[in-house]
Design an enzyme around this catalytic site. Structure first.
Site, PDB file in Angstrom:
ATOM      1  N   ASP A 159       0.818  -1.227   0.000  1.00  0.00           N
ATOM      2  CA  ASP A 159       0.000   0.000   0.000  1.00  0.00           C
ATOM      3  C   ASP A 159       0.848   1.272   0.000  1.00  0.00           C
ATOM      4  OD1 ASP A 159      -2.104  -1.791   0.232  1.00  0.00           O
ATOM      5  OD2 ASP A 159      -2.295  -1.522   2.395  1.00  0.00           O
ATOM      6  N   MET A 198      -6.027  -2.430  -4.850  1.00  0.00           N
ATOM      7  CA  MET A 198      -5.864  -2.410  -3.395  1.00  0.00           C
ATOM      8  C   MET A 198      -5.254  -1.084  -2.929  1.00  0.00           C
ATOM      9  SD  MET A 198      -4.632  -6.193  -2.270  1.00  0.00           S
ATOM     10  CE  MET A 198      -5.825  -7.483  -1.938  1.00  0.00           C
TER      11      MET A 198
HETATM   12  O1  F6P Z   1      -2.361  -4.015   3.232  1.00  0.00           O
HETATM   13  C1  F6P Z   1      -2.195  -4.790   2.113  1.00  0.00           C
HETATM   14  C2  F6P Z   1      -3.508  -5.257   1.600  1.00  0.00           C
HETATM   15  O2  F6P Z   1      -3.232  -6.065   0.481  1.00  0.00           O
HETATM   16  C3  F6P Z   1      -4.543  -4.179   1.292  1.00  0.00           C
HETATM   17  O3  F6P Z   1      -4.222  -3.471   0.130  1.00  0.00           O
HETATM   18  C4  F6P Z   1      -5.821  -4.984   1.276  1.00  0.00           C
HETATM   19  O4  F6P Z   1      -6.949  -4.197   1.596  1.00  0.00           O
HETATM   20  C5  F6P Z   1      -5.575  -5.971   2.369  1.00  0.00           C
HETATM   21  O5  F6P Z   1      -4.175  -6.096   2.516  1.00  0.00           O
HETATM   22  C6  F6P Z   1      -6.184  -7.328   2.130  1.00  0.00           C
HETATM   23  O6  F6P Z   1      -5.822  -8.151   3.186  1.00  0.00           O
HETATM   24  P1  F6P Z   1      -6.251  -9.658   3.400  1.00  0.00           P
HETATM   25  O7  F6P Z   1      -7.021 -10.110   2.225  1.00  0.00           O
HETATM   26  O8  F6P Z   1      -4.976 -10.384   3.611  1.00  0.00           O
HETATM   27  O9  F6P Z   1      -7.091  -9.623   4.648  1.00  0.00           O
END
Ligand code: F6P
Length: 364
Positions: free
Chosen positions: A137, A179
């Protein structure tokens, strides 16, 4: 001398490059490295870990994911997060037992905002912690860039290039959701490099009238396809962040996702054009790191060992002006680094004709 390393939070291309850097630099000093599995949970007694020597890291520099495994906020972080209540003290006592038993003299925590906040709690409780900033991010304070971001952007650009050709063939509007949580970095960089016509990010409020007008103006000029990139954390006008129904209740985490579909439906209704949404999701986190992220990861790992050697505990590796230095972990967490709406990069995007959905509906 023995040091520990763990990855925590979402995985991210370049994690193995950090491990490679840490093990390489530590073995030059004659230090042993212990890799804790599955994030902070590997620290809980009896300890879930593996000894890492140079042979274990052969060929991992270019591998995506992490050989150590990782976990998002779960048992450990929920217990330790926020104030140190009775439960947290209990966890800290348990971590202390593992650290003592294994004689760990420095613990390198590779994580994003949430994981580094936990690392800070551990440091404040007296543990010799060094942080390494990680997140696709790119939203951490005290570092100009995190590894993983470049790989995520590169995935977005590859997808945009592919989606362009189908959008043109079908004269469609394509809404690509990316994301980034509350930050618009991936959408901004991926949108510029991927030749988006519209970029929508959480930091700039947008109007559906302006976005619709942008599409219709292109139509009037005979350009029948439009590429819209939207950050998952952007908000529909008058609405809220769109999230998945399920969330991690204990960790208080919402899962972003869904604005792409909502927006595509609305734009189809307003423009009368065939519109499709494509959510890139975890593709952006998977796969091999780009060369930039491999190098950044290795440099971060080597620097983390140097910080451990100097005894600079409570500090985090940081990247500023092409130089890998350090900053207090405290300066990096609890406040996200967001896109500044009047920054030079945003101005560049506007100058090359990209619409951010803000301002007034242009006349003609
Ligand atoms: O922080 C990284 C990230 O990939 C974000 O961009 C996304 O919202 C989140 O993690 C998704 O996380 P997970 O699917 O692992 O809960």
């Amino acid at each position: 001398m023995r040091i520990g390393i763990l990855n925590s939070g979402g995985d991210c291309p370049g994690l193995n490059a950090v491990i490679h850097g840490v093990v390489g630099a530590a073995s030059k000093l004659g230090w042993e490295v212990i890799g804790f599995r599955d994030g902070f949970e590997g620290l809980l007694p009896p300890g879930d870990y593996q000894i890492l020597d140079s042979e274990d890291t052969v060929g991992i520099l270019k591998l995506g994911g992490t050989i150590l495994g990782t976990t998002n906020k779960r048992q450990f972080a929920t217990k330790i997060g926020g104030s140190l209540d009775d439960q947290a003290e209990n966890v800290i006592e348990k971590v202390g037992r593992t650290m003592k038993q294994l004689e760990i003299r420095a613990l390198i925590v590779v994580g994003g905002d949430g994981s580094l906040s936990t690392a800070l709690e551990l440091y404040k409780a007296g543990f010799p912690v060094i942080g390494v900033p990680k997140t696709i991010d790119n939203d951490l304070q005290a570092t100009a860039m995190t590894f993983g971001f470049d790989s995520a952007v590169s995935c977005v650009v590859d997808a945009m290039d592919r989606l362009h050709t189908t959008a043109v063939s079908h004269k469609r509007v394509l809404v690509v959701e990316v994301m980034g949580k509350n930050a618009g970095w991936i959408a901004l960089w991926g949108g510029i490099a991927g030749a988006a016509n519209v970029i929508l990010i959480p930091e700039i409020e947008f109007s559906l009238d302006v976005v619709t007008n942008c599409i219709m103006e292109r139509e009037a000029k005979g350009i029948h396809s439009t590429m819209v990139i939207v950050a998952e954390g952007a908000m529909m006008p008058g609405g809220e962040v769109v999230t998945q129904a399920d969330k991690d209740e204990r960790a208080g985490d919402v899962r972003f996702g869904g604005i792409g579909d909502t927006l595509a439906n609305e734009l189809a209704r307003r423009t009368g054009k065939e519109t499709r949404a494509c959510t890139l999701g975890h593709l952006q986190r998977g796969g091999e790191p780009t060369s930039l992220d491999r190098i950044l990861g290795a440099r971060f790992g080597v620097k983390a060992v140097k910080l451990a050697q100097e005894g600079s505990f409570g500090s985090m590796v940081s990247y500023q002006s092409y130089h890998v230095g350090s900053a207090p972990i405290e300066d990096a967490v609890h406040k996200l680094r967001l896109v500044e709406p009047d920054s030079e990069v945003v101005e560049t995007a506007r100058a090359i004709g990209i619409c951010f959905g803000d301002g007034e509906v242009s006349e003609g």
